[in-house]
Design a protein around this motif. Structure first.
Motif, PDB file in Angstrom:
ATOM      1  N   ARG A 119       1.540   2.371  -1.025  1.00 55.48           N
ATOM      2  CA  ARG A 119       2.945   2.512  -1.443  1.00 55.48           C
ATOM      3  C   ARG A 119       3.811   1.450  -0.770  1.00 55.48           C
ATOM      4  O   ARG A 119       4.704   0.878  -1.402  1.00 55.48           O
ATOM      5  CB  ARG A 119       3.463   3.906  -1.113  1.00 55.48           C
ATOM      6  CG  ARG A 119       2.957   4.956  -2.064  1.00 55.48           C
ATOM      7  CD  ARG A 119       3.485   6.311  -1.725  1.00 55.48           C
ATOM      8  NE  ARG A 119       3.071   7.284  -2.718  1.00 55.48           N
ATOM      9  CZ  ARG A 119       3.211   8.595  -2.581  1.00 55.48           C
ATOM     10  NH1 ARG A 119       3.769   9.088  -1.489  1.00 55.48           N
ATOM     11  NH2 ARG A 119       2.809   9.412  -3.527  1.00 55.48           N
ATOM     12  N   GLU A 120       3.551   1.190   0.499  1.00 55.12           N
ATOM     13  CA  GLU A 120       4.307   0.161   1.226  1.00 55.12           C
ATOM     14  C   GLU A 120       4.050  -1.213   0.617  1.00 55.12           C
ATOM     15  O   GLU A 120       4.962  -2.018   0.460  1.00 55.12           O
ATOM     16  CB  GLU A 120       3.927   0.175   2.709  1.00 55.12           C
ATOM     17  CG  GLU A 120       4.745  -0.774   3.559  1.00 55.12           C
ATOM     18  CD  GLU A 120       6.248  -0.553   3.466  1.00 55.12           C
ATOM     19  OE1 GLU A 120       6.991  -1.565   3.471  1.00 55.12           O
ATOM     20  OE2 GLU A 120       6.690   0.606   3.382  1.00 55.12           O
ATOM     21  N   GLN A 121       2.818  -1.469   0.242  1.00 57.79           N
ATOM     22  CA  GLN A 121       2.452  -2.736  -0.395  1.00 57.79           C
ATOM     23  C   GLN A 121       3.208  -2.906  -1.712  1.00 57.79           C
ATOM     24  O   GLN A 121       3.737  -3.978  -2.003  1.00 57.79           O
ATOM     25  CB  GLN A 121       0.943  -2.758  -0.633  1.00 57.79           C
ATOM     26  CG  GLN A 121       0.410  -4.013  -1.248  1.00 57.79           C
ATOM     27  CD  GLN A 121      -1.103  -3.929  -1.487  1.00 57.79           C
ATOM     28  OE1 GLN A 121      -1.769  -2.998  -1.030  1.00 57.79           O
ATOM     29  NE2 GLN A 121      -1.625  -4.883  -2.204  1.00 57.79           N
ATOM     30  N   VAL A 122       3.286  -1.839  -2.509  1.00 61.30           N
ATOM     31  CA  VAL A 122       4.014  -1.884  -3.783  1.00 61.30           C
ATOM     32  C   VAL A 122       5.492  -2.155  -3.527  1.00 61.30           C
ATOM     33  O   VAL A 122       6.116  -2.963  -4.217  1.00 61.30           O
ATOM     34  CB  VAL A 122       3.815  -0.567  -4.583  1.00 61.30           C
ATOM     35  CG1 VAL A 122       4.780  -0.479  -5.756  1.00 61.30           C
ATOM     36  CG2 VAL A 122       2.377  -0.448  -5.049  1.00 61.30           C
ATOM     37  N   ARG A 123       6.072  -1.513  -2.500  1.00 60.84           N
ATOM     38  CA  ARG A 123       7.493  -1.724  -2.162  1.00 60.84           C
ATOM     39  C   ARG A 123       7.753  -3.189  -1.800  1.00 60.84           C
ATOM     40  O   ARG A 123       8.744  -3.779  -2.226  1.00 60.84           O
ATOM     41  CB  ARG A 123       7.915  -0.820  -1.008  1.00 60.84           C
ATOM     42  CG  ARG A 123       8.239   0.576  -1.424  1.00 60.84           C
ATOM     43  CD  ARG A 123       8.866   1.368  -0.276  1.00 60.84           C
ATOM     44  NE  ARG A 123       8.505   2.749  -0.455  1.00 60.84           N
ATOM     45  CZ  ARG A 123       7.585   3.411   0.244  1.00 60.84           C
ATOM     46  NH1 ARG A 123       6.961   2.824   1.237  1.00 60.84           N
ATOM     47  NH2 ARG A 123       7.300   4.661  -0.019  1.00 60.84           N
ATOM     48  N   ARG A 124       6.857  -3.763  -0.979  1.00 65.44           N
ATOM     49  CA  ARG A 124       7.023  -5.162  -0.560  1.00 65.44           C
ATOM     50  C   ARG A 124       6.938  -6.103  -1.766  1.00 65.44           C
ATOM     51  O   ARG A 124       7.702  -7.049  -1.878  1.00 65.44           O
ATOM     52  CB  ARG A 124       5.963  -5.551   0.467  1.00 65.44           C
ATOM     53  CG  ARG A 124       6.276  -5.060   1.872  1.00 65.44           C
ATOM     54  CD  ARG A 124       5.408  -5.747   2.917  1.00 65.44           C
ATOM     55  NE  ARG A 124       3.976  -5.641   2.644  1.00 65.44           N
ATOM     56  CZ  ARG A 124       3.185  -4.662   3.074  1.00 65.44           C
ATOM     57  NH1 ARG A 124       3.686  -3.705   3.817  1.00 65.44           N
ATOM     58  NH2 ARG A 124       1.899  -4.657   2.784  1.00 65.44           N
TER      59      ARG A 124
END
Length: 160
Positions: free
Chosen positions: A147-152
């Motif tokens: 999820r953090e990767q998608v946000r970045r």
């Protein structure tokens, strides 16, 4: 039906007896105790997911838990049906049929992993004998990371 009656299986059934048929019908393909234990722990961590869902449109196989936006598919495999290296014991009854069935399941599992990975999904597989808390921790960490990767990626400026 008494012992003198001959059991006639319903059309399409391969069961050798009425009791074997009842046994086989009782085996769950979803909502098993290991799945439920893991789901409870993951849900308690605040994660939401789809249960027994197809990760990809048109894909005939279902994952036990699907985290769509994060592209994480979770499978909780039964030791017997998926050929666990630690616990699988070849059957004594009708070994040709059952060993072939389990081998086919393992082959299908590898194909599923490959197809999902090629489509950008992270595939997590756990054996039914694994501690649910350990599985839930791995799932939570993987989903949070994805999820953090998608946000970045969404926050990054578009290349010119």
């Amino acid at each position: 039906m008494d012992e003198t009656d001959e059991w006639i299986p319903p059309k399409g059934s391969w069961a050798s007896s009425a009791s074997r048929r009842r046994n086989m019908q009782a085996i769950r393909s979803r909502d098993t105790k290991p799945e439920q234990a893991i789901r409870r722990l993951v849900h308690a961590q605040g994660l939401r997911y789809r249960v027994s869902a197809k990760p990809l449109p048109g894909f005939r196989r279902t994952a036990d838990m699907v985290f769509g936006p994060a592209k994480v598919a979770v499978f909780v495999d039964g030791c017997y049906w998926h050929g666990c290296p630690q616990h699988y014991v070849p059957p004594k009854t009708n070994p040709g049929y059952w060993s072939k069935k389990v081998e086919g399941n393992v082959t299908r599992d590898r194909d599923t992993d490959r197809r999902l990975t090629e489509a950008g999904w992270l595939v997590l597989r756990f054996w039914e004998h694994m501690p649910p808390a350990e599985c839930a921790t791995q799932i939570t960490e993987a989903v949070s990371s994805r999820r953090e990767q998608v946000r970045r990626e969404r926050a990054a400026p578009a290349p010119r």
